[in-house]
Every structure is written in structure tokens, then in C-alpha cells.
Design a protein around this motif. Structure first.
Motif, mmCIF file in Angstrom:
data_model
loop_
_atom_site.group_PDB
_atom_site.id
_atom_site.type_symbol
_atom_site.label_atom_id
_atom_site.label_comp_id
_atom_site.label_asym_id
_atom_site.label_seq_id
_atom_site.Cartn_x
_atom_site.Cartn_y
_atom_site.Cartn_z
ATOM 1 N N ASP A 126 26.170 47.966 47.928
ATOM 2 C CA ASP A 126 25.703 46.694 48.473
ATOM 3 C C ASP A 126 24.370 46.381 47.797
ATOM 4 O OD1 ASP A 126 24.678 44.633 49.969
ATOM 5 O OD2 ASP A 126 24.794 45.662 51.903
ATOM 6 N N THR A 127 24.441 45.598 46.709
ATOM 7 C CA THR A 127 23.224 45.269 45.972
ATOM 8 C C THR A 127 23.370 43.898 45.327
ATOM 9 O OG1 THR A 127 21.616 46.020 44.315
ATOM 10 C CG2 THR A 127 23.952 46.309 43.768
ATOM 11 N N HIS A 128 22.217 43.278 45.037
ATOM 12 C CA HIS A 128 22.256 41.997 44.331
ATOM 13 C C HIS A 128 21.588 42.110 42.970
ATOM 14 C CE1 HIS A 128 18.257 42.061 46.084
ATOM 15 N NE2 HIS A 128 17.894 41.040 45.324
ATOM 16 N N ASN B 184 24.339 38.079 47.062
ATOM 17 C CA ASN B 184 23.662 36.989 46.365
ATOM 18 C C ASN B 184 24.615 36.163 45.499
ATOM 19 O OD1 ASN B 184 21.219 35.612 45.899
ATOM 20 N ND2 ASN B 184 20.831 36.735 44.007
ATOM 21 N N GLY B 185 25.916 36.459 45.572
ATOM 22 C CA GLY B 185 26.907 35.632 44.878
ATOM 23 C C GLY B 185 26.760 35.604 43.363
ATOM 24 N N LEU B 186 26.418 36.747 42.749
ATOM 25 C CA LEU B 186 26.303 36.861 41.283
ATOM 26 C C LEU B 186 25.229 35.933 40.704
ATOM 27 C CD1 LEU B 186 30.105 36.921 40.235
ATOM 28 C CD2 LEU B 186 28.622 38.873 40.711
ATOM 29 N N ALA C 193 34.410 46.671 37.276
ATOM 30 C CA ALA C 193 34.288 46.866 38.724
ATOM 31 C C ALA C 193 34.856 45.666 39.471
ATOM 32 C CB ALA C 193 32.822 47.033 39.097
ATOM 33 N N THR C 194 35.353 45.936 40.679
ATOM 34 C CA THR C 194 35.680 44.823 41.587
ATOM 35 C C THR C 194 34.355 44.278 42.113
ATOM 36 O OG1 THR C 194 37.872 45.608 42.183
ATOM 37 C CG2 THR C 194 36.717 44.308 43.858
ATOM 38 N N VAL C 195 34.304 42.962 42.355
ATOM 39 C CA VAL C 195 33.074 42.364 42.845
ATOM 40 C C VAL C 195 33.361 41.535 44.096
ATOM 41 C CG1 VAL C 195 33.225 40.337 41.326
ATOM 42 C CG2 VAL C 195 30.999 41.081 42.152
ATOM 43 N N VAL C 196 32.502 41.692 45.106
ATOM 44 C CA VAL C 196 32.593 40.862 46.306
ATOM 45 C C VAL C 196 31.566 39.750 46.143
ATOM 46 C CG1 VAL C 196 32.404 40.762 48.818
ATOM 47 C CG2 VAL C 196 33.237 42.864 47.716
ATOM 48 N N VAL C 197 32.058 38.511 46.109
ATOM 49 C CA VAL C 197 31.197 37.340 45.930
ATOM 50 C C VAL C 197 30.952 36.729 47.304
ATOM 51 C CG1 VAL C 197 30.995 35.092 44.818
ATOM 52 C CG2 VAL C 197 32.223 36.945 43.651
ATOM 53 N N THR C 198 29.685 36.746 47.735
ATOM 54 C CA THR C 198 29.333 36.369 49.108
ATOM 55 C C THR C 198 28.510 35.091 49.124
ATOM 56 O OG1 THR C 198 29.276 38.719 49.651
ATOM 57 C CG2 THR C 198 28.222 37.222 51.223
ATOM 58 N N HIS C 199 28.724 34.295 50.171
ATOM 59 C CA HIS C 199 27.901 33.093 50.357
ATOM 60 C C HIS C 199 26.632 33.417 51.133
ATOM 61 C CE1 HIS C 199 26.260 29.646 52.550
ATOM 62 N NE2 HIS C 199 26.601 28.959 51.479
ATOM 63 N N SER C 200 25.494 32.983 50.595
ATOM 64 C CA SER C 200 24.252 32.912 51.365
ATOM 65 C C SER C 200 23.416 31.832 50.702
ATOM 66 C CB SER C 200 23.503 34.250 51.368
ATOM 67 O OG SER C 200 23.069 34.596 50.061
ATOM 68 N N TYR D 32 30.930 26.498 47.569
ATOM 69 C CA TYR D 32 30.060 27.478 46.907
ATOM 70 C C TYR D 32 30.892 28.640 46.359
ATOM 71 C CZ TYR D 32 26.665 31.346 46.589
ATOM 72 O OH TYR D 32 25.913 32.422 46.169
ATOM 73 N N LEU D 33 31.813 29.171 47.185
ATOM 74 C CA LEU D 33 32.628 30.309 46.753
ATOM 75 C C LEU D 33 33.515 29.932 45.572
ATOM 76 C CD1 LEU D 33 33.542 31.883 50.211
ATOM 77 C CD2 LEU D 33 31.985 32.837 48.503
#
Length: 298
Positions: free
Chosen positions: A108-110, A130-132, A146-153, A176-177
Motif C-alpha cells: 500500500d504505497t503511492h 493516489n491513482g498512479l 505487477a498488478t496495480v490497484v487504481v484508487t480514487h481520492s 476519474y477511474l
């Protein structure tokens, strides 16, 4: 025709690290292990290295498919830490957990250098709240596979957003997503390596998070496996008027609703209770058989 709770998922059968998932008919349970002195739920209980590794081991024993290891909380109410310190927090945990389990490990890092060090240590997934947006992060994901989880904030980790407001929170999160997924694809990240997360409570108030849950189909229909991270969050506490330690039932209810609306990965603190509720939900939806059915018809 799709049956209830099944959005069309891009590459539903995925190998992530050493595990395979069929997200058409399976929900993955992700356990949270925070190596931070100030994480909002465990209040630093797993900050010591051995405690963090033990928490990960117990989570896998309790049925977690996936362990999410973080060294920097999302909250703005924390002292900033350098990249090297974040690496020092997460890498030893990842390498020890990697040696002990075939479960999926995410970091869990940005920050790109942290992600790179974590993958080198054995992580399979970059979980980026941080959505890349950090320079170099998409390149690290593309180069490592790597698999990446793209999150909204709105603001990203460690940044205060005062009274976040939206015209239509779900439409704005979805837009946004979609934009961030397009950026990921342009950056060379393969479609079967992308997961999305609407970011419950990340720069969102209780009404925003309830609305996101209520209309989650608008997120899951984007087509990528959707992760929801709503375990013990403030929107559950405020909805039920419950303190931090008394949100288990609210968390389970919100997670089950999310699965019915297409979520396929649940990021949680309480693994055993989540696993039981998820297996039950999968059986009700017809995705799996009961474990011990009685064949006595009398």
C-alpha cells in the motif's frame, strides 16, 4: 445474460502472484497489515516487525487470500516520512511474509521507489491510493508486470482536503477511474493487471460513501475487478453511531451489499468474519457448493 452481481469483468480469470482467481464467481479477501505507528484502526499494534509478520501469518490462516502491507497511512494527521523510511517499514515485512506464504502480497504505497523495492522483496501488487499520479509509478508497474490497484481520492495520501464536495460523487469517481485506467493502459500496464477502487471515505464524507455503495454498479460496470476498502471506516461509524471497535456488523453488511453489486476484492481488518460472510454470499449467488450439505431427505 449476466446474472445478478456479475458485471462483465475484463480478464476475470487472473493469476496474481502465486494464486489464481476467477472473479466471475469468486471474491478475494485482502487482510490489512499496517506497519505504521498511527493507522486509524489498529493504532500501531502491528508497528513492530515481528507483530506485523505475525498478523499477516494469522490472516492467511484465517482464510485471507491476500495481504496488504503499508507503511504510510492515508490520513493527513501524520508526520511526513521519507521514501527510505517507508521502504524500511514495508520491505522487511514483505520479504518475511513472502517466505512464509503463497498468498498475494500487495504494498500500500503511492511512491514509485517504495513500490519498486517492495516488488523486488516479493510483493505482487501495488495498491496505490493516489491513482498512479506520482511520477514513475505507472512505469514501475508496467516494467515489473505487477498488478496495480487504481484508487480514487481527491488529494492523495497525507494531504488534507477540507469539506470535500461533489456534484455527483459516483459519476465523478467513475470518470476519474476511467481516466486513470486509460493512463495506465497508455503507460503499458496490461488490462489483466488493473484493479479499481472507488476509495470509500478517502476525501469523502459519510453521505458520499453511502452513495458510492448504493450505486456501486456504476463503478463495477467499468469492467475491471473492483476492490472496496470500507472496513471499520468512519462512514460506518457515523451511520450506526458506533466507535472504531464496534463496526464489524456494519462492515460485513456493507461488504456483502458491495459483492452483490459487483465488488470482487474486500480489504478488511476482520478476516475470519469476512471469509464466512463471503463464502455464504458466493453460495447464495450459486457460485460455489455448500461445504457440508446433508443428503438426508427425511
Amino acid at each position: 445474460m449476466e446474472h445478478h452481481g456479475s458485471p462483465r469483468i475484463i480478464a476475470p480469470v487472473r493469476r496474481i502472484g502465486r494464486r489464481e482467481f476467477d472473479f466471475e464467481r469468486q471474491v478475494a479477501v485482502m487482510a490489512i497489515v499496517n506497519r505504521t505507528p498511527n493507522s486509524f484502526h489498529d493504532q500501531g499494534r502491528t508497528f513492530e516487525l515481528d507483530s506485523a509478520v505475525e498478523a499477516a501469518r494469522r490472516a492467511v490462516e484465517a482464510g485471507a487470500d491476500w495481504v496488504d502491507i503499508g507503511g504510510f497511512a492515508f490520513s493527513a494527521a501524520q508526520a511526513p516520512i521519507g521514501v527510505d523510511e517507508e521502504i524500511d517499514r514495508v520491505v522487511p515485512v514483505i520479504s518475511k511474509v513472502r517466505g512464509a506464504t503463497d498468498a498475494v502480497i500487495s504494498v500500500d504505497t503511492h511512491r514509485a521507489p517504495v513500490a519498486e523495492a517492495a516488488i523486488e522483496a516479493g510483493a505482487d501488487v501495488i495498491n496505490d491510493t493516489n491513482g498512479l499520479r506520482e511520477p514513475g509509478m505507472a512505469r514501475v508497474a508496467a516494467d515489473t508486470g505487477a498488478t496495480v490497484v487504481v484508487t480514487h481520492s481527491l488529494g492523495g495520501p497525507g494531504r488534507r482536503v477540507f469539506r470535500p464536495s461533489y456534484g455527483d460523487v459516483v459519476a465523478e469517481v467513475a470518470a476519474y477511474l476511467r481516466e486513470r485506467v486509460a493512463f495506465a493502459l497508455e503507460s503499458g500496464i496490461a488490462p489483466d493487471r488493473i484493479v479499481i477502487d472507488p476509495g470509500h471515505d478517502l476525501n469523502k464524507n459519510t453521505f458520499h460513501s453511502l452513495e458510492l455503495t448504493r450505486r456501486l454498479e456504476e463503478i463495477t460496470s467499468i469492467g475491471y475487478p473492483t476492490l472496496v476498502a470500507l472496513s471499520n471506516k468512519d462512514f460506518i461509524g457515523e451511520t450506526l453511531d458506533r466507535p472504531q471497535g464496534e463496526r464489524k456488523e456494519g462492515t460485513i453488511a456493507a461488504n456483502v451489499v458491495s459483492v452483490m453489486k459487483g465488488a470482487r476484492i474486500l480489504r478488511v481488518h476482520d478476516v475470519a468474519a469476512t471469509v464466512a460472510s463471503v463464502r455464504m454470499t458466493e453460495a447464495v449467488l450459486g457460485w460455489r457448493e455448500p461445504l457440508a450439505p446433508s443428503h438426508n431427505l427425511a
